[in-house]
Design a protein around this motif. Structure first.
Motif, PDB file in Angstrom:
ATOM      1  N   THR A   1      26.972  29.423  48.181  1.00 18.46           N
ATOM      2  CA  THR A   1      27.739  29.678  46.963  1.00 18.46           C
ATOM      3  C   THR A   1      28.680  31.099  47.602  1.00 18.46           C
ATOM      4  OG1 THR A   1      26.390  31.386  45.834  1.00 18.46           O
ATOM      5  CG2 THR A   1      26.577  28.814  45.257  1.00 18.46           C
ATOM      6  N   CYS A   2      29.836  31.335  47.019  1.00 18.33           N
ATOM      7  CA  CYS A   2      30.798  32.648  47.375  1.00 18.33           C
ATOM      8  C   CYS A   2      31.590  32.988  46.342  1.00 18.33           C
ATOM      9  CB  CYS A   2      31.341  32.326  48.658  1.00 18.33           C
ATOM     10  SG  CYS A   2      32.346  33.640  49.249  1.00 18.33           S
ATOM     11  N   ASN A   3      31.589  34.005  45.927  1.00 20.04           N
ATOM     12  CA  ASN A   3      32.846  34.501  44.892  1.00 20.04           C
ATOM     13  C   ASN A   3      34.232  34.563  45.553  1.00 20.04           C
ATOM     14  OD1 ASN A   3      32.134  35.733  42.023  1.00 20.04           O
ATOM     15  ND2 ASN A   3      30.249  36.117  43.299  1.00 20.04           N
ATOM     16  N   PRO A   4      35.261  33.841  45.076  1.00 15.57           N
ATOM     17  CA  PRO A   4      36.501  33.898  45.458  1.00 15.57           C
ATOM     18  C   PRO A   4      37.245  35.139  45.363  1.00 15.57           C
ATOM     19  CG  PRO A   4      36.333  32.464  43.561  1.00 15.57           C
ATOM     20  CD  PRO A   4      35.118  32.777  43.710  1.00 15.57           C
ATOM     21  N   PRO A   5      37.739  35.533  46.265  1.00 11.24           N
ATOM     22  CA  PRO A   5      38.211  37.057  46.143  1.00 11.24           C
ATOM     23  C   PRO A   5      39.178  37.295  45.082  1.00 11.24           C
ATOM     24  CG  PRO A   5      38.520  36.179  48.348  1.00 11.24           C
ATOM     25  CD  PRO A   5      38.008  35.134  47.560  1.00 11.24           C
ATOM     26  N   GLU A   6      40.112  36.097  44.568  1.00 10.33           N
ATOM     27  CA  GLU A   6      40.678  36.046  43.455  1.00 10.33           C
ATOM     28  C   GLU A   6      40.302  36.088  42.198  1.00 10.33           C
ATOM     29  OE1 GLU A   6      40.579  31.883  44.516  1.00 10.33           O
ATOM     30  OE2 GLU A   6      40.763  33.887  45.601  1.00 10.33           O
TER      31      GLU A   6
END
Length: 605
Positions: A390-395
């Protein structure tokens, strides 16, 4: 700070992103970015273009082939973060061979175990580690030890000799074109918190899919810059500074001493940077210490005001509220006057995305970086998932979560809350351990991670703890030691490591070590002549400072989670030692056994 969209900056999709193998990807990248710097060292003491990189890879591949290395063979590498790692690793995978990296802290016995499991005949290293490797050679398949720096000791050869030994008629193109997506690319040996390392076998297809997945979330620019500084034996660094550049054309700057990485940032000005939580915590503490020590009162107040404005804006965004126009305008002034200058000093003024992972990160740490315009985001993955999960999107970063899964990767929770993962990034299996593979990947293809999580209504995952590490106290209350420890460590820069203990006990206690980078400065500031760990662990000023940190941490924890007593140990814990894995994960069982007397004393007092 507005984070620029890489899609706007990227004029066209890199051809290498659609490659089936990392060999194909590298060849496309080298062709499309022939003159771009591929690998360099600080100050450009060494710099090589993608064209030159490819030429060097071909020479090393020919040399390895002359030693009998071909498709399916393993090649060991024990190097610091230096250009030669890339040459050897990339050359081996172009032969269809399977390179694996060894942690630099490993002992001869540990090296012997890995070589025995991998069955490699060639191991590439440097002079600093050659003696250890030669001691580990007996009784293994190892035949050739190659040294990359200077003269080789007896029983070894130099990298120059290896390259010179390649056959003139070696068919490099035929070798790499024979490699398929299902062929093994590398073995990542887990650092072994509970037993001997397991060899995670990853394929070319696994890593190609992982890079594509990350790119869909982060949208990397085509002229990216990264710093190579974490151990290459860990999937995070291998992906960051080896595989991502091969597919996206990044320039990688080698930092052989991880303690110096913060000094590399202002020179490299990375477009993407990944670090473990401790780096971000220490950098935050250094910024705050600098503000506190500022003698110009007007400048100090301006900095505190600017960060305060940033925190207001960040908290509104995180709560889902609209940022008022007045606050937006005030933030613009704060950014122009103060925050942009902080980012520039740190080397983060050209950043596209920044990530943290491998351990829990206190939300207030991430919030601080957002306040100063650095969009720090947690991500989560394992060696068994190529580091992807999983990864938090920068926006749209949700502080306190590790983000949603990227397209193509599925996650769900088992009945007990364990996080399960499915998708093309799942490993091919553990080397020589089919039983362990079956225990980890079920018949439906779901990988059982051992992490306990929660998923919100937008699909963002929050990691609660490790399944086997939860503290259940004498009253039956379940607690996360990792989260408690993260809060304690972030409460004081003087605290290096903290271990929460409380399973089947009436209350929680902690074993604490001092931060080796901060402790000497603390001693100097307080006039403490003997700055040894043994002396500092008993010093009243040190005890008071750590107690202040623990009290601060307890204010952020539920009452039942708080640390009632602690013991400062008169030692430092080195990565790869008895207490920490090479990636600084706690070896809880060995710690409990080694410090049994200290733990019992905390409960009997």
């Amino acid at each position: 700070m507005e984070v620029a969209s890489a899609e706007r900056r990227r004029t066209e999709r890199p051809r290498a992103l659609d490659a089936r193998t990392l060999c194909e990807a590298f060849q496309l990248t080298a062709e499309d970015n022939a003159d771009r710097p591929a690998i360099r060292t600080k100050g450009d003491e060494f710099s090589i273009s993608f064209r030159e990189y490819n030429e060097r890879v071909q020479r090393v591949a020919a040399g390895l082939a002359a030693l009998g290395i071909g498709k399916g063979d393993t090649v060991g590498i024990m190097l610091t973060n230096r250009p030669e790692f890339h040459f050897v690793d990339t050359a081996a995978l172009h032969l269809g061979a399977v390179p694996f990296s060894i942690y630099n802290t490993y002992t001869p016995d540990q090296i012997n175990y890995l070589v025995g499991d991998a069955g490699n005949t060639v191991l590439v290293t440097e002079q600093a580690f050659a003696d250890r490797i030669l001691k580990a050679k007996d009784g293994t398949s190892l035949e050739h030890v190659v040294v990359v720096d200077g003269d080789a000791p007896e029983g070894a050869m130099t990298l120059e000799e290896l390259e010179a030994g390649g056959a003139d008629d070696f068919d490099f193109e035929a070798a790499w074109k024979a490699v398929g997506a299902d062929d093994h690319l590398t073995i990542i040996y887990t650092s072994g918190t509970t037993g001997p390392p397991k060899g995670v076998q990853l394929t070319h297809g696994n890593l190609a899919e992982a890079v594509r997945a990350f790119d869909q979330v982060i949208a990397f620019p085509s002229d990216g810059r990264v710093v190579s500084w974490l151990p290459m034996a860990h999937i995070a660094e291998r992906a960051c500074s080896q595989y991502l550049p091969m597919m996206l054309g990044f320039t990688a700057t080698c930092c052989p001493n991880p303690k110096e990485v913060v000094f590399y940032l202002p020179e490299v000005r990375p477009t993407w940077f990944f670090a473990v939580p401790r780096i971000w915590e220490k950098l935050k503490a250094a910024i705050e210490a600098g503000i506190a020590a500022e003698e110009d009162e007007q400048k100090k107040q301006a900095t505190e005001w600017a960060i305060g404005v940033g925190l207001k804006k960040t908290r509104l965004i995180q709560s889902g509220e609209k940022v008022p126009a007045e606050l937006e305008e005030e933030y613009g002034k704060a950014d122009a006057m103060v925050l942009s200058k902080i980012r520039e000093r740190l080397g983060f003024d050209q950043i596209e995305s920044v990530n943290v992972g491998a351990a829990p990160t206190p939300p207030e740490v991430i919030e601080f970086y957002h306040a100063i315009g650095i969009p720090l985001a947690e991500l989560w993955g394992m060696s068994e998932t190529c580091g992807a999960g999983t990864c938090n999107p920068p926006e749209k970063v949700k502080i306190g979560t590790v983000g949603p899964p990227p397209p193509g990767i599925e996650i769900k929770l088992a009945e007990d809350g364990e996080v399960l993962v499915k998708g093309p990034v799942i490993m091919a299996g553990y080397r020589n351990q089919p039983d362990k593979t079956r225990e980890t990947i079920d018949d439906d293809g779901w990988l059982h991670t051992g992490d306990i999580g929660q998923i919100d209504d937008e699909g963002y995952l929050k990691i609660v703890d490790r399944k086997k590490e939860i503290i259940i106290n004498a009253a039956g209350k379940n607690m996360s030691p990792a989260n408690i420890e993260a809060v304690v460590k972030s409460s004081s820069p003087l605290i290096g490591q903290a271990v929460a203990v409380g399973d089947r006990r009436p209350f929680n206690v902690a074993l604490i070590t001092l931060d080796p980078d901060v402790a000497p400065g603390f001693a100097q500031q307080h006039g403490i002549e003997d700055a040894s760990f043994e002396s500092l662990s008993q010093d009243e000023a040190v005890l008071a400072a750590v107690q202040e940190g623990v009290d601060k941490a307890n204010e952020q924890l539920a009452r039942v989670e708080g640390i009632k007593k602690f013991k400062i140990l008169p030692t430092d814990w080195e990565p790869g030692g008895e207490e920490l894995t090479p990636t600084m994960k706690l070896k809880r069982k060995p710690i409990a056994e080694k410090y049994e007397a200290e733990i019992e004393a905390l409960y009997s007092g």
